[in-house]
Design a protein around this motif. Sequence first.
Motif, PDB file in Angstrom:
ATOM      1  N   GLY A 127       0.823  -1.198   0.000  1.00  0.00           N
ATOM      2  CA  GLY A 127       0.000   0.000   0.000  1.00  0.00           C
ATOM      3  C   GLY A 127       0.860   1.251   0.000  1.00  0.00           C
ATOM      4  N   VAL A 128       1.937   1.230   0.788  1.00  0.00           N
ATOM      5  CA  VAL A 128       2.891   2.344   0.825  1.00  0.00           C
ATOM      6  C   VAL A 128       3.554   2.509  -0.546  1.00  0.00           C
ATOM      7  CG1 VAL A 128       5.076   3.157   1.821  1.00  0.00           C
ATOM      8  CG2 VAL A 128       3.318   2.149   3.301  1.00  0.00           C
ATOM      9  N   VAL A 129       3.963   1.392  -1.151  1.00  0.00           N
ATOM     10  CA  VAL A 129       4.591   1.434  -2.478  1.00  0.00           C
ATOM     11  C   VAL A 129       3.623   2.006  -3.510  1.00  0.00           C
ATOM     12  CG1 VAL A 129       5.623   0.049  -4.316  1.00  0.00           C
ATOM     13  CG2 VAL A 129       6.126  -0.492  -1.933  1.00  0.00           C
ATOM     14  N   PHE A 130       2.364   1.576  -3.455  1.00  0.00           N
ATOM     15  CA  PHE A 130       1.344   2.062  -4.390  1.00  0.00           C
ATOM     16  C   PHE A 130       1.197   3.578  -4.284  1.00  0.00           C
ATOM     17  CE2 PHE A 130      -2.986   3.255  -5.480  1.00  0.00           C
ATOM     18  CZ  PHE A 130      -3.213   2.576  -6.669  1.00  0.00           C
ATOM     19  N   LEU A 131       1.063   4.087  -3.063  1.00  0.00           N
ATOM     20  CA  LEU A 131       0.884   5.527  -2.870  1.00  0.00           C
ATOM     21  C   LEU A 131       2.123   6.307  -3.309  1.00  0.00           C
ATOM     22  CD1 LEU A 131      -0.910   5.612   0.611  1.00  0.00           C
ATOM     23  CD2 LEU A 131      -1.898   6.207  -1.610  1.00  0.00           C
ATOM     24  N   GLY A 132       3.291   5.769  -2.974  1.00  0.00           N
ATOM     25  CA  GLY A 132       4.533   6.437  -3.372  1.00  0.00           C
ATOM     26  C   GLY A 132       4.658   6.566  -4.877  1.00  0.00           C
ATOM     27  N   ARG A 133       4.371   5.485  -5.580  1.00  0.00           N
ATOM     28  CA  ARG A 133       4.490   5.516  -7.044  1.00  0.00           C
ATOM     29  C   ARG A 133       3.438   6.422  -7.687  1.00  0.00           C
ATOM     30  NH1 ARG A 133       6.124  -0.868  -8.363  1.00  0.00           N
ATOM     31  NH2 ARG A 133       8.155  -0.733  -7.309  1.00  0.00           N
ATOM     32  N   ALA A 134       2.304   6.574  -7.024  1.00  0.00           N
ATOM     33  CA  ALA A 134       1.276   7.479  -7.547  1.00  0.00           C
ATOM     34  C   ALA A 134       1.765   8.927  -7.546  1.00  0.00           C
ATOM     35  CB  ALA A 134      -0.001   7.354  -6.713  1.00  0.00           C
ATOM     36  N   PHE A 135       2.691   9.250  -6.619  1.00  0.00           N
ATOM     37  CA  PHE A 135       3.225  10.614  -6.524  1.00  0.00           C
ATOM     38  C   PHE A 135       4.630  10.710  -7.118  1.00  0.00           C
ATOM     39  CE2 PHE A 135      -0.030  10.457  -3.216  1.00  0.00           C
ATOM     40  CZ  PHE A 135      -0.713  11.646  -3.458  1.00  0.00           C
ATOM     41  N   ALA A 136       4.894   9.889  -8.118  1.00  0.00           N
ATOM     42  CA  ALA A 136       6.227   9.849  -8.731  1.00  0.00           C
ATOM     43  C   ALA A 136       6.627  11.181  -9.358  1.00  0.00           C
ATOM     44  CB  ALA A 136       6.267   8.752  -9.797  1.00  0.00           C
ATOM     45  N   LYS A 137       5.682  11.871  -9.967  1.00  0.00           N
ATOM     46  CA  LYS A 137       6.013  13.102 -10.692  1.00  0.00           C
ATOM     47  C   LYS A 137       6.634  14.163  -9.791  1.00  0.00           C
ATOM     48  CE  LYS A 137       4.309  15.773 -14.574  1.00  0.00           C
ATOM     49  NZ  LYS A 137       3.226  15.882 -15.574  1.00  0.00           N
ATOM     50  N   PRO A 138       5.975  14.546  -8.669  1.00  0.00           N
ATOM     51  CA  PRO A 138       6.609  15.539  -7.797  1.00  0.00           C
ATOM     52  C   PRO A 138       7.899  15.048  -7.149  1.00  0.00           C
ATOM     53  CG  PRO A 138       4.583  14.684  -6.798  1.00  0.00           C
ATOM     54  CD  PRO A 138       4.607  14.222  -8.214  1.00  0.00           C
ATOM     55  N   VAL A 139       7.983  13.740  -6.850  1.00  0.00           N
ATOM     56  CA  VAL A 139       9.196  13.196  -6.247  1.00  0.00           C
ATOM     57  C   VAL A 139      10.373  13.326  -7.212  1.00  0.00           C
ATOM     58  CG1 VAL A 139      10.335  11.078  -5.446  1.00  0.00           C
ATOM     59  CG2 VAL A 139       8.004  11.601  -4.700  1.00  0.00           C
ATOM     60  N   LEU A 140      10.146  12.987  -8.482  1.00  0.00           N
ATOM     61  CA  LEU A 140      11.218  13.044  -9.481  1.00  0.00           C
ATOM     62  C   LEU A 140      11.551  14.475  -9.901  1.00  0.00           C
ATOM     63  CD1 LEU A 140      10.203   9.897 -11.512  1.00  0.00           C
ATOM     64  CD2 LEU A 140      12.393  10.254 -10.369  1.00  0.00           C
ATOM     65  N   LYS A 141      10.664  15.402  -9.605  1.00  0.00           N
ATOM     66  CA  LYS A 141      10.991  16.816  -9.804  1.00  0.00           C
ATOM     67  C   LYS A 141      11.902  17.324  -8.691  1.00  0.00           C
ATOM     68  CE  LYS A 141       7.192  18.687 -12.598  1.00  0.00           C
ATOM     69  NZ  LYS A 141       6.059  19.650 -12.633  1.00  0.00           N
ATOM     70  N   ALA A 142      11.762  16.730  -7.503  1.00  0.00           N
ATOM     71  CA  ALA A 142      12.527  17.182  -6.331  1.00  0.00           C
ATOM     72  C   ALA A 142      13.940  16.601  -6.304  1.00  0.00           C
ATOM     73  CB  ALA A 142      11.784  16.808  -5.054  1.00  0.00           C
TER      74      ALA A 142
END
Length: 401
Positions: free
Chosen positions: A248-263
């Motif tokens: 579940g944590v992995v699913f949520l993290g990957r859903a927010f990949a765009k802002p993470v990869l911008k940071a």
Amino acid sequence: MQINRTALFRASCLSLLVTSLSFGIRAGILGKLGTDFQLDESQLATITATAFWGFPLAVVIGGFIVDLIGMKRLLVMAFVFHLAGILLTVFASGFWTLFISTLLIGLANGTVEAACNPLVASLYTDEKTTKLTHFHLWFPGGIVIGTLIVTFFNQFGLSWQIQVGMMLIPTVIYGYLFSKLDFPVTERVASGISTAGMYKALASPLFIFMFICMFGTAITELFTGQWIEVLLKNVTQNALLLLTLTNGVVFLGRAFAKPVLKAVTPQTLLLISAILAALGLYMLGHLSGTAVFGGAVIFGMGVCFFWPTMLGFVNTNLPATGALGLNLMGGAGMFAVSLYTIFMGGFYERIQKEAGGDTTLAGKSVLDATLVIPCILILAFAGLVIYMKGKAKKSAAAVQI
């Protein structure tokens, strides 16, 4: 020919959902299979590992032929393998039918990745890592759904055969959707990169380095997830829910990949992931009771971006490696998990016997042994961060000149 990018991406996600359901449901019914068919831990490990070596076999062969036969034909093959594997599992009668059915599902899973990773990269050439991460969020998503199916169905006393049979629904749907859609050619074919150019890129030191690191990232993520119920069943009463929480944590993290990869850059993200994965594994092996769930959250944060970031990094920085590069990476990861699972099945059984049947000690011993891998990855990815910074400085200096 009209390419419907959104429809192709959605169908790809559904096919990956079937792949991950097979992991989640199998993890949940592993104990029942052992009881029903009188299988010991080594036999269960061999059956589980079959999916992991069937996967690289299919993904590597698929990587070599996808440019020739096209992604659509590969996905038809995946559909046939999934259908046959699921039905044979439902009607299994012992070790060998489970072995063959798991092999077929492993081949199907590998064929899905062999076609869909280059498909996503071809559809979204301007944001490969982000879209590959969004695509791969359906792997943990399916594991969560699969483990919840097992938990929910067990409450009503429904058999594991019915649980496995549930996979037929998304399988038939993705097979139908892909049959109706037009496909593009792979990115390498579209860009005109020669086969010789592809093999030259595959021989580069950076690709070889990432290929080797894929062994470690895949083992850390997939071996631990697949065996978590067996390893921690005497540490907590809700071992299967640990798998659900982690994914579940992995699913949520990957859903927010765009802002993470911008940071952060992909290489920095890999370094942070290795640190968190190591910390999470340590917590899983050394805490007990409800505290174990904190370890599961940290571990989920750690492995969250491993697989898609490894693929995205290679395809972005070494685009000439093409579909074969993507599939060799996936194949390397799953092959390593296969060998490690077989080895650790025997290791678990040996420790358990030496400890007089203590499964808690055996489970912790396996987790402690596995902890070495993300610790090595921390050093490797720290080196990658330094290397990429140096490479960026050289590129900037060349532009100024």
